[in-house]
Design an enzyme around this catalytic site. Structure first.
Site, PDB file in Angstrom:
ATOM      1  N   THR A   1       0.219 -30.659  22.546  1.00  0.00           N
ATOM      2  CA  THR A   1      -0.564 -29.622  21.886  1.00  0.00           C
ATOM      3  C   THR A   1      -0.969 -30.037  20.476  1.00  0.00           C
ATOM      4  OG1 THR A   1      -0.392 -27.409  20.940  1.00  0.00           O
ATOM      5  CG2 THR A   1       1.658 -28.580  21.221  1.00  0.00           C
TER       6      THR A   1
ATOM      7  N   TYR B   1       7.177 -23.662  18.904  1.00  0.00           N
ATOM      8  CA  TYR B   1       6.401 -24.164  20.047  1.00  0.00           C
ATOM      9  C   TYR B   1       5.961 -25.606  19.778  1.00  0.00           C
ATOM     10  CZ  TYR B   1       2.380 -25.001  23.029  1.00  0.00           C
ATOM     11  OH  TYR B   1       1.484 -25.573  23.897  1.00  0.00           O
TER      12      TYR B   1
HETATM   13  C1  UD1 Z   1      -1.963 -22.030  19.749  1.00  0.00           C
HETATM   14  C2  UD1 Z   1      -1.631 -23.428  19.337  1.00  0.00           C
HETATM   15  C3  UD1 Z   1      -2.210 -24.388  20.317  1.00  0.00           C
HETATM   16  C4  UD1 Z   1      -1.580 -24.129  21.625  1.00  0.00           C
HETATM   17  C5  UD1 Z   1      -1.833 -22.715  22.043  1.00  0.00           C
HETATM   18  C6  UD1 Z   1      -0.947 -22.493  23.225  1.00  0.00           C
HETATM   19  C7  UD1 Z   1      -1.311 -23.620  16.960  1.00  0.00           C
HETATM   20  C8  UD1 Z   1      -1.948 -23.912  15.677  1.00  0.00           C
HETATM   21  N1  UD1 Z   1      -2.142 -23.676  18.018  1.00  0.00           N
HETATM   22  O1  UD1 Z   1      -3.356 -21.851  19.644  1.00  0.00           O
HETATM   23  O2  UD1 Z   1      -1.937 -25.704  19.951  1.00  0.00           O
HETATM   24  O3  UD1 Z   1      -2.017 -25.027  22.595  1.00  0.00           O
HETATM   25  O4  UD1 Z   1      -1.486 -21.795  21.026  1.00  0.00           O
HETATM   26  O5  UD1 Z   1      -0.686 -21.206  23.465  1.00  0.00           O
HETATM   27  O6  UD1 Z   1      -0.143 -23.324  17.029  1.00  0.00           O
HETATM   28  N2  UD1 Z   1      -6.890 -14.444  17.422  1.00  0.00           N
HETATM   29  C9  UD1 Z   1      -7.309 -13.200  17.012  1.00  0.00           C
HETATM   30  N3  UD1 Z   1      -7.078 -12.139  17.838  1.00  0.00           N
HETATM   31  C10 UD1 Z   1      -6.448 -12.259  19.044  1.00  0.00           C
HETATM   32  C11 UD1 Z   1      -6.015 -13.545  19.456  1.00  0.00           C
HETATM   33  C12 UD1 Z   1      -6.246 -14.606  18.613  1.00  0.00           C
HETATM   34  O7  UD1 Z   1      -7.873 -13.051  15.940  1.00  0.00           O
HETATM   35  O8  UD1 Z   1      -6.260 -11.247  19.723  1.00  0.00           O
HETATM   36  C13 UD1 Z   1      -7.151 -15.604  16.555  1.00  0.00           C
HETATM   37  C14 UD1 Z   1      -5.902 -16.313  16.104  1.00  0.00           C
HETATM   38  O9  UD1 Z   1      -5.410 -15.770  14.920  1.00  0.00           O
HETATM   39  C15 UD1 Z   1      -6.432 -17.735  15.933  1.00  0.00           C
HETATM   40  C16 UD1 Z   1      -7.522 -17.853  16.987  1.00  0.00           C
HETATM   41  O10 UD1 Z   1      -7.875 -16.528  17.321  1.00  0.00           O
HETATM   42  O11 UD1 Z   1      -7.002 -17.884  14.681  1.00  0.00           O
HETATM   43  C17 UD1 Z   1      -7.066 -18.562  18.244  1.00  0.00           C
HETATM   44  O12 UD1 Z   1      -5.809 -18.016  18.627  1.00  0.00           O
HETATM   45  P1  UD1 Z   1      -5.138 -18.330  20.041  1.00  0.00           P
HETATM   46  O13 UD1 Z   1      -6.170 -18.212  21.089  1.00  0.00           O
HETATM   47  O14 UD1 Z   1      -3.920 -17.482  20.137  1.00  0.00           O
HETATM   48  O15 UD1 Z   1      -4.735 -19.856  19.973  1.00  0.00           O
HETATM   49  P2  UD1 Z   1      -3.981 -20.678  18.802  1.00  0.00           P
HETATM   50  O16 UD1 Z   1      -2.939 -19.862  18.172  1.00  0.00           O
HETATM   51  O17 UD1 Z   1      -5.034 -21.278  17.928  1.00  0.00           O
END
Ligand code: UD1
Length: 329
Positions: free
Chosen positions: A117, A141
């Site tokens: 990841t 993680y």
């Molecule tokens: C994270 C990991 C990634 C991993 C993945 C696995 C980190 C930096 N990244 O991705 O390597 O493979 O999880 O599960 O740890 N968001 C919102 N609202 C929501 C959901 C998400 O605003 O309801 C935003 C989050 O704050 C983030 C972006 O969308 O900025 C992407 O979030 P998400 O899809 O959860 O993935 P990551 O956290 O980036």
């Protein structure tokens, strides 16, 4: 060539890879405990229900089928959960991977493809991570995966096993013909959550933080289509079968979209406004995380095919609509 073992092959990414392997005529054995995966998602392969940490089971599967290659997907993947319950992550992701590698060593497995990841980079400077960027996870993680990477690297140095480790950026979307997609319950990933809102499974969604140092204040990520990511695993397996050396590669497109940009695309394709609440930052989120994505193209026989963000989002929306009619079992 020989049959392959896919751990976690009933899950989101593992099921896409399993289907593609089966489609090109490979014999695939899937081991999955079905904790978050689904029987129905395993297309064209034998499914064995069990745990990756069950050394006896894995050994007999490898020996009975004459397996030479392992693709290891089985893992927990929810970052906030890893912060709340770190030992769950070190147990399932790290300790079970150690067990699996032990069996691989003693049974003489030659090729190992590992799901890693971008979380191993934490918050890279400038938001761009190359394979040579410092490894500095900011959540359990990421650490649980980095520890597994290290074990695999050390084992490869000490034995004939060779590996391709793929560091995924933000995986999203669904199989282009609608055969498979992300079905994980209680999903936390942005595009999946937004798609659930579009089909009415959620009343709305939140943007976690609008005060980041980015052009629109929301986090920027490198979203990669699950089908492209799955194809990278097949290319990695071919590479190892050609006798090439172990490699650790980023899996992204080298470009980012903000949370707001992604949600604008979702609203446009869904043809309706979304109910969005602006909330505070989520713990453990870097502002920008985008891949430097040259090495994978230079090393593997792989080119992106579905990188358009509208293609990614529309496949996710189509899958969610199908799932709303016909839940996975
Ligand atoms: C994270 C990991 C990634 C991993 C993945 C696995 C980190 C930096 N990244 O991705 O390597 O493979 O999880 O599960 O740890 N968001 C919102 N609202 C929501 C959901 C998400 O605003 O309801 C935003 C989050 O704050 C983030 C972006 O969308 O900025 C992407 O979030 P998400 O899809 O959860 O993935 P990551 O956290 O980036």
């Amino acid at each position: 060539m020989g049959p392959v073992l896919v751990t976690g092959g009933a899950g989101y990414i593992g099921s896409h890879v399993t289907r593609l392997l089966a489609e090109r005529g490979e014999q695939v054995v899937v081991v999955d405990n079905l904790s978050t995966g689904f029987k129905e998602a395993v297309i064209g392969a034998e499914l064995v229900e069990g745990n990756v940490g069950d050394a006896g089971l894995i050994r007999s599967l490898i020996e009975d089928h004459g397996i030479r290659s392992v693709l290891h997907f089985a893992a927990h993947i929810v970052v906030p959960e890893s912060v709340a319950d770190p030992l769950k992550y070190y147990g399932n992701n790290t300790a079970n991977t150690r067990q699996l590698l032990d069996v691989c060593q003693t049974t003489g497995i030659e090729h190992f493809i590992f799901s890693s990841t971008a979380a191993v980079y934490g918050s890279p400077s400038g938001g761009i991570a190359s394979e040579h960027s410092p490894l500095a996870p900011i959540n359990p993680y990421g650490w649980s995966k980095l520890m597994s990477e290290q074990m695999l690297k050390d084992l490869a140095a000490a034995s004939p096993l060779r590996h391709v480790t793929l560091r995924y950026f933000n995986v999203a979307g669904a199989q282009p013909n609608g055969l498979l997609g992300q079905s994980t319950p209680q999903a936390t990933h942005l595009i999946k959550v937004a798609a659930e809102h579009v089909v009415g499974k959620r009343d709305g969604l939140a943007i976690f933080g609008t005060d980041y140092e980015t052009p629109d204040g929301t986090c920027i990520r490198d979203y990669i289509h699950v089908e492209d990511l799955a194809l990278a695993h097949l290319a990695g397996l071919d590479y190892l079968r050609e006798g090439k050396p172990s490699a650790t590669l980023n899996c992204g497109y080298g470009r980012g979209f903000s949370v707001k940009e992604v949600l604008d695309v979702v609203a446009k394709l869904a043809d309706k406004p979304l109910t969005i609440e602006m909330t505070g930052r989520r713990a453990g989120d870097p502002a920008v995380l985008v891949s430097k994505a040259d090495a994978i193209r230079d090393t593997l026989d792989w080119q992106p095919r579905f990188q358009d963000i509208e293609t990614i989002v529309s496949s996710a929306l189509a899958w969610e609509a199908k799932l709303a009619q016909q839940p996975m079992r």
